[in-house]
Motif scaffolding. Structure first.
Motif, PDB file in Angstrom:
ATOM      1  N   LEU A  51       0.720  -1.227  -0.062  1.00 19.74           N
ATOM      2  CA  LEU A  51       0.023  -0.081  -0.064  1.00 19.74           C
ATOM      3  C   LEU A  51       0.975   1.194   0.075  1.00 19.74           C
ATOM      4  CD1 LEU A  51      -2.644  -1.048   2.676  1.00 19.74           C
ATOM      5  CD2 LEU A  51      -3.049  -1.200   0.167  1.00 19.74           C
ATOM      6  N   GLY A  52       0.876   1.827  -0.844  1.00 19.88           N
ATOM      7  CA  GLY A  52       1.811   3.051  -1.286  1.00 19.88           C
ATOM      8  C   GLY A  52       2.930   2.614  -2.144  1.00 19.88           C
ATOM      9  N   LEU A  53       2.917   2.753  -3.298  1.00 21.36           N
ATOM     10  CA  LEU A  53       4.139   2.440  -4.083  1.00 21.36           C
ATOM     11  C   LEU A  53       4.744   3.471  -4.465  1.00 21.36           C
ATOM     12  CD1 LEU A  53       5.207  -0.472  -4.886  1.00 21.36           C
ATOM     13  CD2 LEU A  53       4.368   0.058  -7.051  1.00 21.36           C
ATOM     14  N   GLY A  54       5.656   4.237  -3.290  1.00 17.98           N
ATOM     15  CA  GLY A  54       6.555   5.190  -3.402  1.00 17.98           C
ATOM     16  C   GLY A  54       7.852   4.692  -3.592  1.00 17.98           C
ATOM     17  N   TYR A  55       8.840   5.475  -3.310  1.00 17.07           N
ATOM     18  CA  TYR A  55      10.451   5.085  -3.496  1.00 17.07           C
ATOM     19  C   TYR A  55      10.646   3.696  -2.630  1.00 17.07           C
ATOM     20  CZ  TYR A  55      15.452   5.462  -3.537  1.00 17.07           C
ATOM     21  OH  TYR A  55      16.624   5.075  -3.773  1.00 17.07           O
ATOM     22  N   VAL A  56      10.042   3.583  -1.354  1.00 11.63           N
ATOM     23  CA  VAL A  56      10.590   2.443  -0.562  1.00 11.63           C
ATOM     24  C   VAL A  56       9.526   1.260  -0.985  1.00 11.63           C
ATOM     25  CG1 VAL A  56      10.356   1.539   1.752  1.00 11.63           C
ATOM     26  CG2 VAL A  56      11.609   3.703   1.581  1.00 11.63           C
ATOM     27  N   GLY A  57       8.407   1.370  -1.052  1.00 14.55           N
ATOM     28  CA  GLY A  57       7.432   0.502  -1.752  1.00 14.55           C
ATOM     29  C   GLY A  57       7.715  -0.315  -2.842  1.00 14.55           C
ATOM     30  N   LEU A  58       8.299   0.509  -3.940  1.00 11.56           N
ATOM     31  CA  LEU A  58       8.720   0.102  -5.184  1.00 11.56           C
ATOM     32  C   LEU A  58       9.936  -0.630  -4.992  1.00 11.56           C
ATOM     33  CD1 LEU A  58       8.294  -0.019  -8.196  1.00 11.56           C
ATOM     34  CD2 LEU A  58       9.455   2.048  -8.533  1.00 11.56           C
ATOM     35  N   ALA A  59      10.847  -0.080  -4.228  1.00 12.61           N
ATOM     36  CA  ALA A  59      12.190  -0.782  -4.101  1.00 12.61           C
ATOM     37  C   ALA A  59      11.823  -2.414  -3.253  1.00 12.61           C
ATOM     38  CB  ALA A  59      12.920  -0.151  -3.019  1.00 12.61           C
ATOM     39  N   VAL A  60      10.848  -2.182  -2.218  1.00 16.32           N
ATOM     40  CA  VAL A  60      10.520  -3.645  -1.664  1.00 16.32           C
ATOM     41  C   VAL A  60       9.674  -4.630  -2.890  1.00 16.32           C
ATOM     42  CG1 VAL A  60       9.041  -4.649  -0.051  1.00 16.32           C
ATOM     43  CG2 VAL A  60      10.489  -2.634   0.664  1.00 16.32           C
ATOM     44  N   ALA A  61       8.820  -4.063  -3.547  1.00 14.48           N
ATOM     45  CA  ALA A  61       8.077  -5.006  -4.566  1.00 14.48           C
ATOM     46  C   ALA A  61       9.252  -5.298  -5.487  1.00 14.48           C
ATOM     47  CB  ALA A  61       7.018  -3.764  -5.106  1.00 14.48           C
ATOM     48  N   SER A  62      10.144  -4.477  -6.050  1.00 11.55           N
ATOM     49  CA  SER A  62      11.065  -4.776  -7.003  1.00 11.55           C
ATOM     50  C   SER A  62      11.991  -6.079  -6.523  1.00 11.55           C
ATOM     51  CB  SER A  62      11.950  -3.694  -7.313  1.00 11.55           C
ATOM     52  OG  SER A  62      11.061  -2.825  -8.162  1.00 11.55           O
ATOM     53  N   SER A  63      12.388  -5.794  -5.188  1.00 14.23           N
ATOM     54  CA  SER A  63      13.258  -6.899  -4.617  1.00 14.23           C
ATOM     55  C   SER A  63      12.426  -8.166  -4.497  1.00 14.23           C
ATOM     56  CB  SER A  63      13.673  -6.275  -3.261  1.00 14.23           C
ATOM     57  OG  SER A  63      14.613  -5.214  -3.471  1.00 14.23           O
ATOM     58  N   ILE A  64      11.308  -8.066  -3.958  1.00 15.30           N
ATOM     59  CA  ILE A  64      10.602  -9.354  -3.997  1.00 15.30           C
ATOM     60  C   ILE A  64      10.373 -10.175  -5.286  1.00 15.30           C
ATOM     61  CG2 ILE A  64       8.198 -10.183  -3.372  1.00 15.30           C
ATOM     62  CD1 ILE A  64       7.999  -8.194  -1.211  1.00 15.30           C
ATOM     63  N   SER A  80       1.312  -6.931  -5.747  1.00 14.15           N
ATOM     64  CA  SER A  80       0.447  -5.838  -6.245  1.00 14.15           C
ATOM     65  C   SER A  80       0.521  -4.743  -5.224  1.00 14.15           C
ATOM     66  CB  SER A  80      -1.046  -6.495  -6.238  1.00 14.15           C
ATOM     67  OG  SER A  80      -1.438  -6.802  -4.948  1.00 14.15           O
ATOM     68  N   ALA A  81       0.066  -3.614  -5.571  1.00 13.60           N
ATOM     69  CA  ALA A  81       0.194  -2.374  -4.918  1.00 13.60           C
ATOM     70  C   ALA A  81      -1.029  -1.490  -5.256  1.00 13.60           C
ATOM     71  CB  ALA A  81       1.512  -1.573  -5.527  1.00 13.60           C
ATOM     72  N   THR A  82      -0.765  -0.198  -4.511  1.00 15.10           N
ATOM     73  CA  THR A  82      -1.477   1.019  -4.847  1.00 15.10           C
ATOM     74  C   THR A  82      -0.784   1.941  -5.092  1.00 15.10           C
ATOM     75  OG1 THR A  82      -1.587   1.805  -2.355  1.00 15.10           O
ATOM     76  CG2 THR A  82      -3.433   0.062  -3.004  1.00 15.10           C
ATOM     77  N   CYS A  83      -1.255   2.922  -5.622  1.00 16.54           N
ATOM     78  CA  CYS A  83      -0.394   4.490  -5.755  1.00 16.54           C
ATOM     79  C   CYS A  83      -1.715   5.394  -6.124  1.00 16.54           C
ATOM     80  CB  CYS A  83       0.403   4.563  -6.858  1.00 16.54           C
ATOM     81  SG  CYS A  83      -0.183   4.298  -8.684  1.00 16.54           S
ATOM     82  N   ARG A  84      -1.323   6.614  -5.930  1.00 15.77           N
ATOM     83  CA  ARG A  84      -2.400   7.733  -6.016  1.00 15.77           C
ATOM     84  C   ARG A  84      -2.452   8.001  -7.297  1.00 15.77           C
ATOM     85  NH1 ARG A  84      -0.220  12.002  -1.696  1.00 15.77           N
ATOM     86  NH2 ARG A  84       1.671  11.351  -2.698  1.00 15.77           N
ATOM     87  N   ASN A  85      -1.339   7.781  -8.310  1.00 14.80           N
ATOM     88  CA  ASN A  85      -1.774   8.574  -9.595  1.00 14.80           C
ATOM     89  C   ASN A  85      -2.074   7.613 -10.507  1.00 14.80           C
ATOM     90  OD1 ASN A  85      -0.609   9.222 -12.294  1.00 14.80           O
ATOM     91  ND2 ASN A  85       0.335  11.056 -11.193  1.00 14.80           N
ATOM     92  N   PRO A  86      -3.041   8.030 -11.189  1.00 10.80           N
ATOM     93  CA  PRO A  86      -3.726   6.745 -12.509  1.00 10.80           C
ATOM     94  C   PRO A  86      -2.741   6.648 -13.391  1.00 10.80           C
ATOM     95  CG  PRO A  86      -5.338   8.569 -11.880  1.00 10.80           C
ATOM     96  CD  PRO A  86      -4.066   8.835 -11.319  1.00 10.80           C
ATOM     97  N   THR A 109      -1.653  -2.760  -9.963  1.00  8.32           N
ATOM     98  CA  THR A 109      -1.506  -1.402  -9.393  1.00  8.32           C
ATOM     99  C   THR A 109      -2.890  -0.908  -9.150  1.00  8.32           C
ATOM    100  OG1 THR A 109       0.566  -1.134 -10.014  1.00  8.32           O
ATOM    101  CG2 THR A 109      -0.511   0.639  -9.028  1.00  8.32           C
ATOM    102  N   TYR A 110      -3.473  -0.547  -7.981  1.00  7.92           N
ATOM    103  CA  TYR A 110      -4.813  -0.064  -7.780  1.00  7.92           C
ATOM    104  C   TYR A 110      -4.620   1.567  -7.483  1.00  7.92           C
ATOM    105  CZ  TYR A 110      -5.557  -5.053  -7.778  1.00  7.92           C
ATOM    106  OH  TYR A 110      -5.653  -6.277  -7.857  1.00  7.92           O
ATOM    107  N   VAL A 111      -5.452   2.384  -8.127  1.00 11.18           N
ATOM    108  CA  VAL A 111      -5.496   3.907  -7.427  1.00 11.18           C
ATOM    109  C   VAL A 111      -6.306   4.114  -6.446  1.00 11.18           C
ATOM    110  CG1 VAL A 111      -6.252   6.082  -8.323  1.00 11.18           C
ATOM    111  CG2 VAL A 111      -5.472   4.764 -10.074  1.00 11.18           C
ATOM    112  N   TYR A 112      -5.459   4.338  -5.529  1.00 10.90           N
ATOM    113  CA  TYR A 112      -6.047   4.514  -4.026  1.00 10.90           C
ATOM    114  C   TYR A 112      -5.407   5.623  -3.363  1.00 10.90           C
ATOM    115  CZ  TYR A 112      -6.532   3.654   0.883  1.00 10.90           C
ATOM    116  OH  TYR A 112      -6.779   3.752   2.247  1.00 10.90           O
ATOM    117  N   SER A 113      -6.093   6.639  -2.483  1.00 11.53           N
ATOM    118  CA  SER A 113      -5.638   7.607  -1.618  1.00 11.53           C
ATOM    119  C   SER A 113      -6.343   7.375  -0.382  1.00 11.53           C
ATOM    120  CB  SER A 113      -5.965   8.812  -2.126  1.00 11.53           C
ATOM    121  OG  SER A 113      -5.233   9.278  -3.143  1.00 11.53           O
ATOM    122  N   SER A 114      -5.513   7.449   0.738  1.00 10.79           N
ATOM    123  CA  SER A 114      -5.925   7.142   1.996  1.00 10.79           C
ATOM    124  C   SER A 114      -7.038   8.041   2.360  1.00 10.79           C
ATOM    125  CB  SER A 114      -5.046   7.341   3.103  1.00 10.79           C
ATOM    126  OG  SER A 114      -4.403   8.550   3.254  1.00 10.79           O
TER     127      SER A 114
END
Length: 154
Positions: free
Chosen positions: A40-53, A63-69, A82-87
């Motif tokens: 949840l929240g594929l920013g810098y850290v989230g993307l690094a973790v997802a890529s490593s996995i 799978s992941a979420t981000c705010r930007n379509p 990736t699902y578009v989602y904002s808290s």
């Protein structure tokens, strides 16, 4: 130096995700084979973790979420659902289904970025916890944050 700090953080997160208690002992790095990881929240850290996995365990569904379509479309094109989602917003049906089937959830969205900003409630947890409670496959939920994301709290 900053790259080293990020690398250590990613390794620490991966160790936390892949560690389980077995007969009272902590087993580290047991793997994620057959898992479904939701970031949840594929920013810098989230993307690094997802890529490593994805590199280390190619059979794991990430799978992941981000705010930007637009960013979500790019990530989907690279194989990350990736699902578009904002808290603070209502989660889409597709996102709720992904949350109900995830085995591991990593929250990388800072608290207080959306209402309520009462200092006691994390909007992301409030939004997704009903779906996680329904998930019998859920093994692990983690939260990544720093003191730098909180800002001024009155």
């Amino acid at each position: 130096m900053l790259k080293l700090i990020w690398a250590v953080l990613v390794v620490a997160i991966l160790l936390a995700i892949t560690s389980v208690k077995h007969e009272g002992n902590l087993e580290i790095g047991v793997g994620l084979e057959g898992s479904r990881v939701m970031v949840l929240g594929l920013g810098y850290v989230g993307l690094a973790v997802a890529s490593s996995i994805r590199r280390q365990w190619p059979d794991v569904q990430v799978s992941a979420t981000c705010r930007n379509p637009h960013k979500a479309g790019i990530l989907r094109a690279h194989g990350i659902p990736t699902y578009v989602y904002s808290s603070g917003e209502k989660a889409s049906w597709n996102l709720t289904q992904a949350l109900r089937s995830a085995t591991h959830v990593l929250v990388c969205i800072p608290p207080g970025s959306q209402p309520p900003r009462d200092g006691r409630t994390d909007p992301v947890c409030a939004d997704v916890s009903p779906y996680l409670r329904e998930n019998e496959k859920l093994e692990w939920v983690g939260y990544v944050s720093t003191t730098g994301v909180y800002g001024l709290v009155e």
